[in-house]
Design a protein around this motif. Structure first.
Motif, PDB file in Angstrom:
ATOM      1  N   VAL A  80     -31.734  10.143  15.144  1.00  0.00           N
ATOM      2  CA  VAL A  80     -33.263  11.041  15.329  1.00  0.00           C
ATOM      3  C   VAL A  80     -32.831  10.178  16.580  1.00  0.00           C
ATOM      4  N   GLY A  81     -32.863  11.645  17.511  1.00  0.00           N
ATOM      5  CA  GLY A  81     -32.882  11.026  19.022  1.00  0.00           C
ATOM      6  C   GLY A  81     -34.107  12.369  19.427  1.00  0.00           C
ATOM      7  N   PRO A  82     -34.372  11.541  20.852  1.00  0.00           N
ATOM      8  CA  PRO A  82     -35.991  12.290  21.277  1.00  0.00           C
ATOM      9  C   PRO A  82     -36.611  13.445  20.919  1.00  0.00           C
ATOM     10  N   GLU A  83     -35.519  14.640  21.121  1.00  0.00           N
ATOM     11  CA  GLU A  83     -35.846  16.168  21.045  1.00  0.00           C
ATOM     12  C   GLU A  83     -35.981  15.961  19.660  1.00  0.00           C
ATOM     13  N   SER A  84     -34.941  15.508  18.937  1.00  0.00           N
ATOM     14  CA  SER A  84     -35.420  15.897  17.441  1.00  0.00           C
ATOM     15  C   SER A  84     -36.656  14.939  16.970  1.00  0.00           C
ATOM     16  N   ALA A  85     -36.679  13.749  17.561  1.00  0.00           N
ATOM     17  CA  ALA A  85     -38.172  13.076  17.173  1.00  0.00           C
ATOM     18  C   ALA A  85     -39.934  14.196  17.185  1.00  0.00           C
ATOM     19  N   ARG A  86     -39.080  14.558  18.250  1.00  0.00           N
ATOM     20  CA  ARG A  86     -40.800  15.108  18.251  1.00  0.00           C
ATOM     21  C   ARG A  86     -40.447  17.161  18.266  1.00  0.00           C
ATOM     22  N   ARG A  87     -39.342  16.976  17.278  1.00  0.00           N
ATOM     23  CA  ARG A  87     -39.221  18.320  16.315  1.00  0.00           C
ATOM     24  C   ARG A  87     -40.078  17.811  15.102  1.00  0.00           C
ATOM     25  N   ILE A  88     -39.107  16.560  14.496  1.00  0.00           N
ATOM     26  CA  ILE A  88     -39.517  16.312  13.642  1.00  0.00           C
ATOM     27  C   ILE A  88     -41.533  15.993  13.019  1.00  0.00           C
ATOM     28  N   ALA A  89     -41.926  15.588  14.297  1.00  0.00           N
ATOM     29  CA  ALA A  89     -43.078  15.130  14.245  1.00  0.00           C
ATOM     30  C   ALA A  89     -44.052  16.307  14.322  1.00  0.00           C
ATOM     31  N   GLU A 111     -39.285  12.922  26.240  1.00  0.00           N
ATOM     32  CA  GLU A 111     -40.270  13.352  24.741  1.00  0.00           C
ATOM     33  C   GLU A 111     -41.853  13.621  24.471  1.00  0.00           C
ATOM     34  N   VAL A 112     -42.490  12.374  24.785  1.00  0.00           N
ATOM     35  CA  VAL A 112     -43.959  12.186  24.065  1.00  0.00           C
ATOM     36  C   VAL A 112     -44.247  12.684  24.717  1.00  0.00           C
ATOM     37  N   LEU A 113     -44.341  13.260  26.212  1.00  0.00           N
ATOM     38  CA  LEU A 113     -45.248  14.219  27.388  1.00  0.00           C
ATOM     39  C   LEU A 113     -44.942  15.795  26.132  1.00  0.00           C
ATOM     40  N   ALA A 114     -44.149  16.482  26.242  1.00  0.00           N
ATOM     41  CA  ALA A 114     -44.391  16.990  25.013  1.00  0.00           C
ATOM     42  C   ALA A 114     -44.508  17.293  24.217  1.00  0.00           C
ATOM     43  N   TYR A 115     -45.055  16.222  23.127  1.00  0.00           N
ATOM     44  CA  TYR A 115     -45.030  16.166  22.117  1.00  0.00           C
ATOM     45  C   TYR A 115     -47.165  16.663  21.970  1.00  0.00           C
ATOM     46  N   THR A 116     -47.455  17.780  21.739  1.00  0.00           N
ATOM     47  CA  THR A 116     -48.929  17.146  21.960  1.00  0.00           C
ATOM     48  C   THR A 116     -49.680  16.857  21.177  1.00  0.00           C
TER      49      THR A 116
END
Length: 446
Positions: free
Chosen positions: A41-50, A88-93
């Protein structure tokens, strides 16, 4: 799902990404409850999973599955990783909602090494990393830090932080436990440091060894993390570069300093530079240089000129330069080796060698690695820049002796013995190795 769980390192990330793209209840349930290694799980993948599993809704269920709660922490930690081009946490609403729900229920988690590392990593990022910059209501970030501190101070958690792994413990477990002992108090300073922070605070942040990412220098200006707010393309530079070198010290002569570099290198996506100078009773940071726009912002505003009280600035830089509590033994050995070679460059130049770098590898944190380049004619001042050269690497595994003893022993060996006789060739070319009379490593290209 079976493949993603059992396949060897290298391919899981693509399989996990494929699962996250499916509108499938079984896939979502698996993603919510299966501990996934960092390589999957990369940073972007983590956001997309969430986003795919609607983590901000699931984590607020009453009652919540504790496996889901722990997974929420892992995904947030991956989103704060600097192993990508932006935090990526800053892009996760849903980041604020997930933080709120996770901290509110964190005391229900079992006090394990994994859970402690998750909660400590989240606290460290709330304190001085990108998560600090989420759209918090007044006082909420501080309240979350208080909540995490309260959980980790409870007797079973505190005992876990103090405990020593058994001699037969897995090396990864020992590294993680040692990191927890070194880092446990860092995000939880006295309240006056969190609400009435000094004008400038310099800290070294080390990530969880289970998710080897980076060792970075962080700057809090008026309590806010400077690098993720002003740059956002990569972490602050290593303490060896900024602190051990004295680059942050202020003199009347202006000096430009690179504070951070893009994850992909400065030549690709830029870096954050500032000019440091002393102006009477003040130290001034001005003439900023950075790429035109941060990845998580529509446009970049001009950075202000910061004026620090000179006495307070000097004291803070000196404190940071002398605080090595973040370092583990192999990293301390590397720092002492670098200092010794800065003071005595002739230890290498006498053997026609030039110092390259010294540090520790993510994959082998207990090994100190020294790199140098062999340039024939260097000692006599007749180096042929177009001629053959080779890169050598010397690995020094941790043998249990104190870092100062190991570093002194290594320096003494270079003083009396040509380091090319005990280091290994790692760079250059097969042709150069043949010309210079050294074996080219097996399995390495041309």
């Amino acid at each position: 799902m079976w493949l993603a769980e059992y396949i060897e390192e290298g391919e899981p990330r693509r399989l996990v990404d494929a699962l996250a793209a499916r509108d499938d209840n079984a896939a979502h349930a698996w993603l919510l409850t299966t501990p996934l290694p960092p390589g999957a799980v990369g940073p972007e993948s983590a956001r997309r999973i969430a986003e795919a599993v609607r983590l901000d809704e699931v984590v607020r269920a009453d009652p919540v599955d504790l496996r889901v709660l722990a997974q929420a922490g892992r995904l947030l930690c991956r989103m704060t990783s600097r192993g990508d081009y932006r935090p990526e946490v800053l892009a996760y609403t849903g980041a604020v909602a997930v933080h709120e729900a996770l901290v509110a229920q964190a005391s229900a988690l079992a006090p394990t090494l994994d859970h402690y590392a998750i909660l400590l990593s989240l606290a460290l990022d709330l304190h001085s990393g990108p998560s600090h910059l989420l759209p918090w209501q007044p006082g909420r970030r501080e309240a979350l830090l208080d909540g995490l501190e309260s959980v980790l101070a409870a007797p079973p958690w505190a005992a876990l932080a103090r405990g020593e792994p058994t001699p037969r413990a897995d090396p990864a477990e020992r590294h993680r436990a040692a990191w927890i002992r070194r880092t446990a108090r860092q995000p939880f300073g006295p309240r006056d440091q969190r609400t009435g922070a000094p004008r400038l605070r310099i800290e070294v942040a080390v990530s969880d060894p289970a998710d080897p990412d980076t060792v970075e220098t962080r700057f809090l200006v008026d309590g806010r993390p400077l690098v993720p707010e002003a740059f956002g393309r990569g972490p602050g530079n290593a303490p060896e570069y900024l602190l051990d070198s004295g680059r942050l010290r202020a003199t009347p002569e202006p000096r430009e300093v690179q504070l951070a570099e893009a994850y992909c290198t400065e030549g690709c996506c830029g870096a954050l530079h500032v000019t440091v100078r002393r102006d009477g009773d003040h130290v001034v940071w001005s003439h900023w240089r950075r790429p035109p726009a941060s990845p998580h912002r529509q446009a970049s505003s001009e950075l202000p000129e910061y004026r620090f009280d000179a006495a307070a600035y000097d004291a803070e830089v000196a404190r940071a330069e002398n605080d090595h509590s973040w370092a583990w033994p192999a990293r301390s050995t590397a720092r002492l080796l670098a200092a010794g070679l800065r003071d005595r460059p002739e230890l290498l130049t006498r053997w026609d060698c030039r110092f390259g770098w010294v540090g520790t590898a993510f994959s082998e944190p207990d090994t100190t690695t020294l790199s140098f380049t062999f340039w024939p004619g260097l000692a006599a001042g007749r180096r042929d820049t177009a001629g053959p050269w080779l890169q050598f690497v010397w690995d020094l595994p941790d043998d249990g002796t104190p870092p100062d003893v190991r570093a002194a022993r290594a320096l003494k060996r270079m003083e009396t013995t040509d380091p090319k006789t005990f280091a290994e060739v790692r760079g250059g070319s097969r042709e150069h190795a043949q010309v210079l009379g050294f074996p080219w490593p097996e399995g390495q290209g041309h």
